[in-house]
Write a protein that holds these residues in place. Structure first.
Motif, PDB file in Angstrom:
ATOM      1  N   GLN A  32      21.457  12.135  11.071  1.00 21.70           N
ATOM      2  CA  GLN A  32      21.560  12.445  12.546  1.00 21.70           C
ATOM      3  C   GLN A  32      20.638  11.107  13.050  1.00 21.70           C
ATOM      4  O   GLN A  32      19.624  10.221  12.829  1.00 21.70           O
ATOM      5  N   ASP A  42      26.517  11.604  17.117  1.00 26.72           N
ATOM      6  CA  ASP A  42      25.926  12.598  16.521  1.00 26.72           C
ATOM      7  C   ASP A  42      26.606  13.098  18.540  1.00 26.72           C
ATOM      8  O   ASP A  42      27.844  14.717  17.669  1.00 26.72           O
ATOM      9  N   VAL A  61      29.529  15.446  10.409  1.00 27.36           N
ATOM     10  CA  VAL A  61      28.238  15.741  10.714  1.00 27.36           C
ATOM     11  C   VAL A  61      27.583  15.479   9.558  1.00 27.36           C
ATOM     12  O   VAL A  61      26.795  14.698  10.117  1.00 27.36           O
TER      13      VAL A  61
END
Length: 916
Positions: free
Chosen positions: A695, A673, A690
């Motif tokens: 995550q 991440d 992202v």
């Protein structure tokens, strides 16, 4: 959408579905065999029986086959009536009369749709006491095992192979209760998608022969969702592992890309991941001897090298991840970073990106390709360079008479009725290539010519559509007629599609393809689509990182003093792009060579330091496919858990550790991440990277997602041959998955990435219906990945003007034409022992027309020639359709760099014996 009643409860469902689809979509467990979401309904197995009631007062109802009954408004059905449960139980008993009692030894056990349906119908004993019918099995090649005695005659296999994938070497034979599904005789299945028979078949008739060599039951393997690395399409797959060895590749459903099917290279080409000839520990060369190092010693050695260097260059790769390439770029700087892609290819990819970004033309996904009604392929043998796209093209060509079918109110899932109406009619498909392609059998017209002539044809089609497009002179009258037919057909289509790619090695062909799409949009075809096939899994992503091309970096290295130059090569076998002599010339200009790789290649022998990196089954990372869709693959196992001596790290971890140690900073990319966050900030085109996957801190009820099924056995004794004390479970700092069975794996969990497809009562690949919004549609919480390239609504590009010019005519000049092979042209799968069995031997192709230029071509078996200062001597093949003056080579094969496309060949002559 319409309203129906199932078991006295109201549901809203899709009116275009049949009742089986509707019931499955709402979570009801209806047994079935012959039906499949991609193949439609034929109603042959009689297993999906339900009851239909005339009104709420009708308590008796009548038995109907749910797969053959369309959804009707306010229809009342029952799935749990005792009569239909008894009916289903008797039907499955009849289907299994000749089925052997071999579940304990059958490789499909635990992954078997027949087992699941038997349990659902509560059939548990056999009353048939007579002699069973038996069959002799066939050898179907290196990929698939055949056990015909397990067949229940659902006809799925032949419907898929012949009707869907258009294979012609597999069929159904026999009559009545003596039916045989197989080939006319023993031999390897020739279709490029034959491996899907393994998942199509609801029993154990077809099993994975490659898995048999390292067999484990489904519940005893560890899984992770991944992305196929062997072309640019980006098919989703599931990798399975046991004891630190990859055991099997299966299809991972994706509503936009591969759906239920992948190609044979993607399914069976994984064996290179298990090779032992790669380096598992860092090592450096001292006094011509290799010394193994710890990770800390390797970093110290690398820092020592960098401190002695005035210039540090880095060559990345189109087969490694966005993260790895970015980390290398951060270490060496933008001016000294190369994508590892040759100049010509990188220019073509940049042109493609520009067209997709600014051309105002939509680039469809594979599933969307199936809805286009006229297709032109310019200069690309799609089956060899992007095989899964070829399967989608085949479906698009078959989808004719759609308006007429709607008028007759015949649902698209009613397979036999649809096929009877279509009567083998096809949507138009036009193909240009240097020679025959595997899609020629469904093409309306094919044109075999040099890449320059193909490009001219494309420019001429664009000019015919729109006179503002650049014109072509001196087109032969017979060809001009065909050009008008193609232009008219595309103009009359509702959704025309143009396909091209880097396979021909020609910017002109790409420009011509774009001009045709621009012209179609200008004349009002707003639904026109365009798509391009690239060479490597992350070709598009490597280009979006923004680096210099390979040729530029090599030339720059040669300008510097050897004593001051260090080169870092990241997961790139340069001999795929440059000749051995060019490689040796490059090495003479550098003092130190550091290689970071997870595969062995000959260049490593000449390096000073090797840092072993993880492959895509041992790490998590991001790649971007041909349409600009960023996707994440996930680590399936932790290698060091099985062997403490293994010291492999992700490429970005090696590079960041080296970078921070060299700068005397602290490591700040401690998990995936972190590096993704920095990429999104520094590269605007990748700002959404992202969001490609959740995550690492993603949790469900406080838990990560499980990589192992609940029934996983032997976890506590995996390493007892080394140490009787159980190791602790490895931690994964880079993803939301855990190396354990102790995590969530429910299909109702809000997630897009599914490690293994299983839900109570559904153990086979048919369990995907539990993970979908509606059967055959998107996944319940959306399909994985994010499309990073979104075209502008308006075309900001002008017509391309780079019409190819003919070179000065020479007597007996020869140029290399590219022949791509699904089995052989891709770098990593060349090392798979299974793929090698289907990989053709290296050859040189010449045209029938050119035979007379040689003295005794029939008696002499080889042609010798020079190219790129290298000598070649190869066995001859003769083509009836290759253009004169061209010699064809299997591009990408060992010793045949991809940069040879279009180069001139010298000293060509026939010889009887090769002395190379």
């Amino acid at each position: 959408m319409t309203k129906i009643y199932i078991n006295n409860k109201q549901y809203i469902t899709n009116q275009s579905h049949n009742l089986l689809q509707a019931c499955l979509s709402h979570g009801f467990d209806i047994p079935y065999f012959c039906w499949h979401p991609e193949l439609g309904s034929i109603g042959s197995c009689r297993q999906c029986a339900i009851k239909k009631h005339q009104n709420p007062q009708d308590k008796i109802g009548k038995i109907i086959m749910s797969c053959m009954t369309p959804v009707e408004n306010d229809i009342i059905i029952s799935t749990q009536d005792q009569e239909i449960q008894k009916f289903r139980k008797h039907i499955i008993e009849l289907l299994m009369i000749h089925h052997p009692h071999d579940c304990p030894v059958c490789e499909e056990g635990g992954n078997c749709h027949l087992q699941d349906m038997t349990v659902i119908t509560k059939h548990h004993s056999r009353r048939y006491q007579f002699k069973k019918r038996t069959h002799q099995n066939q050898n179907m090649g290196p990929f698939i095992s055949h056990e015909m005695n397990r067949c229940i005659t659902c006809y799925r296999c032949v419907r898929y192979y012949k009707d869907y994938a258009d294979g012609n070497d597999f069929g159904v034979y026999g009559i009545h209760d003596n039916i045989y599904f197989g080939r006319p005789k023993n031999g390897t299945l020739q279709n490029e998608f034959s491996g899907n028979l393994i998942e199509i078949c609801p029993t154990g008739v077809f099993t994975d022969k490659t898995h048999s060599e390292n067999y484990n039951r489904k519940w005893d393997m560890q899984y992770a969702p991944s992305i196929c690395q062997q072309c640019s399409i980006g098919c989703n797959i599931i990798i399975s592992e046991r004891y630190g060895k990859i055991r099997k590749i299966e299809n991972h459903y994706h509503g936009n890309i591969n759906h239920y099917f992948i190609c044979d290279r993607g399914r069976f080409g994984y064996d290179y991941l298990n090779l032992k000839n790669r380096t598992y520990q860092p090592k450096n060369k001292k006094n011509n001897q290799w010394n193994f190092l710890t990770a800390q010693e390797a970093i110290k050695k690398a820092i020592h090298i960098l401190k002695k260097s005035q210039q540090i260059f880095g060559i990345g790769s189109a087969r490694t991840t966005i993260e790895n390439n970015f980390a290398l770029k951060e270490l060496v700087g933008e001016e000294n970073f190369s994508t590892g892609i040759p100049k010509k290819e990188q220019e073509i990819i940049k042109l493609i990106f520009n067209i997709l970004q600014n051309g105002g033309i939509y680039s469809p996904s594979l599933k969307e390709i199936e809805q286009y009604d006229a297709i032109l392929i310019l200069g690309e043998d799609v089956t060899q360079t992007g095989a899964r796209m070829a399967l989608s093209i085949r479906q698009a060509i078959k989808k004719t008479q759609t308006t007429y079918l709607k008028k007759l109110q015949i649902p698209i899932w009613h397979t036999n009725a649809v096929m009877n109406i279509r009567q083998n009619t096809k949507n138009p498909l036009f193909i240009t290539n240097i020679d025959k392609t595997k899609l020629d059998d469904i093409a309306s017209w094919t044109y075999y010519a040099t890449t320059k002539e193909q490009a001219k044809l494309g420019f001429a089609i664009a000019h015919t559509l729109d006179k503002n497009a650049p014109s072509i002179k001196n087109i032969h009258s017979s060809l001009q007629k065909k050009i008008k037919i193609i232009a008219t057909t595309l103009a009359n289509a509702n959704k025309p599609l143009i396909i091209s790619g880097v396979g021909a090695g020609s910017k002109e062909i790409i420009s011509a393809a774009a001009n045709i799409a621009f012209a179609l949009k200008k004349i009002g075809k707003k639904k026109v689509g365009i798509t391009f096939i690239l060479q490597q899994s992350n070709s598009m992503g490597s280009m979006m990182i923004h680096g210099k091309n390979l040729d530029h970096t090599i030339q720059k290295i040669k300008k510097y003093n050897k004593n001051n130059t260090t080169l870092i090569i990241l997961e790139n076998n340069l001999q795929r792009y440059i000749s051995k002599k060019q490689m040796q010339s490059l090495l003479k200009n550098i003092k130190y060579l550091i290689i970071i790789d997870n595969q062995f290649n000959p260049i490593q022998q000449q390096s000073n330091l090797i840092l072993p990196s993880t492959n895509f089954s041992e790490s998590s990372g991001t790649i971007i496919n041909h349409e600009g869709r960023a996707q994440r693959f996930f680590q399936v196992y932790y290698p060091k858990h099985y062997n403490n001596k293994i010291t492999t790290l992700e490429g970005w971890r090696w590079l960041h550790w080296l970078h921070t140690a060299y700068k005397k900073n602290n490591i700040y990319w401690k998990k995936l991440d972190h590096i993704l966050q920095e990429i999104s900030q520094k590269i605007p085109q990748l700002r959404n990277i992202v969001d490609v996957a959740p995550q690492e801190n993603f949790r469900v009820h406080g838990k990560k997602l499980a990589r192992m099924p609940h029934c996983y056995s032997g976890r506590t004794i995996l390493n007892t041959h080394i140490n009787i004390h159980e190791k602790s479970t490895p931690k994964d700092p880079d993803s939301m998955f855990t190396f354990s069975m102790e995590g969530d794996n429910s299909p109702k969990t809000n997630r897009k990435h599914i490690a293994f497809v299983w839900t109570p009562g559904w153990n086979s690949p048919q369990a995907w219906n539990k993970f979908q919004k509606e059967i055959g549609g998107n996944l319940l919480y959306g399909n994985p990945g994010i499309k990073l390239i979104t075209p502008n609504t308006k075309n900001t590009l002008k017509y391309f003007q780079n019409i190819p010019k003919e070179p000065p005519t020479k007597k007996n000049n020869w140029y290399i034409a590219a022949y791509w092979h699904l089995f052989g042209s891709e770098e990593t799968s060349q090392n798979s022992k299974f793929i090698k069995k289907k990989m053709p031997k290296t050859y040189v192709m010449i045209s029938q027309e050119d035979i007379n230029k040689f003295n005794n071509i029939i008696d002499n078996k080889f042609l010798s020639f020079y190219c790129q200062e290298s000598f070649f001597c190869l066995p001859i093949r003769i083509s009836k359709t290759l253009s004169s003056g061209q010699i064809g080579l299997p591009i990408g094969f060992p010793g045949i760099p991809t940069t040879m496309i279009g180069l001139e060949v010298t000293q060509l002559k026939e010889v009887s014996i090769c002395n190379n």
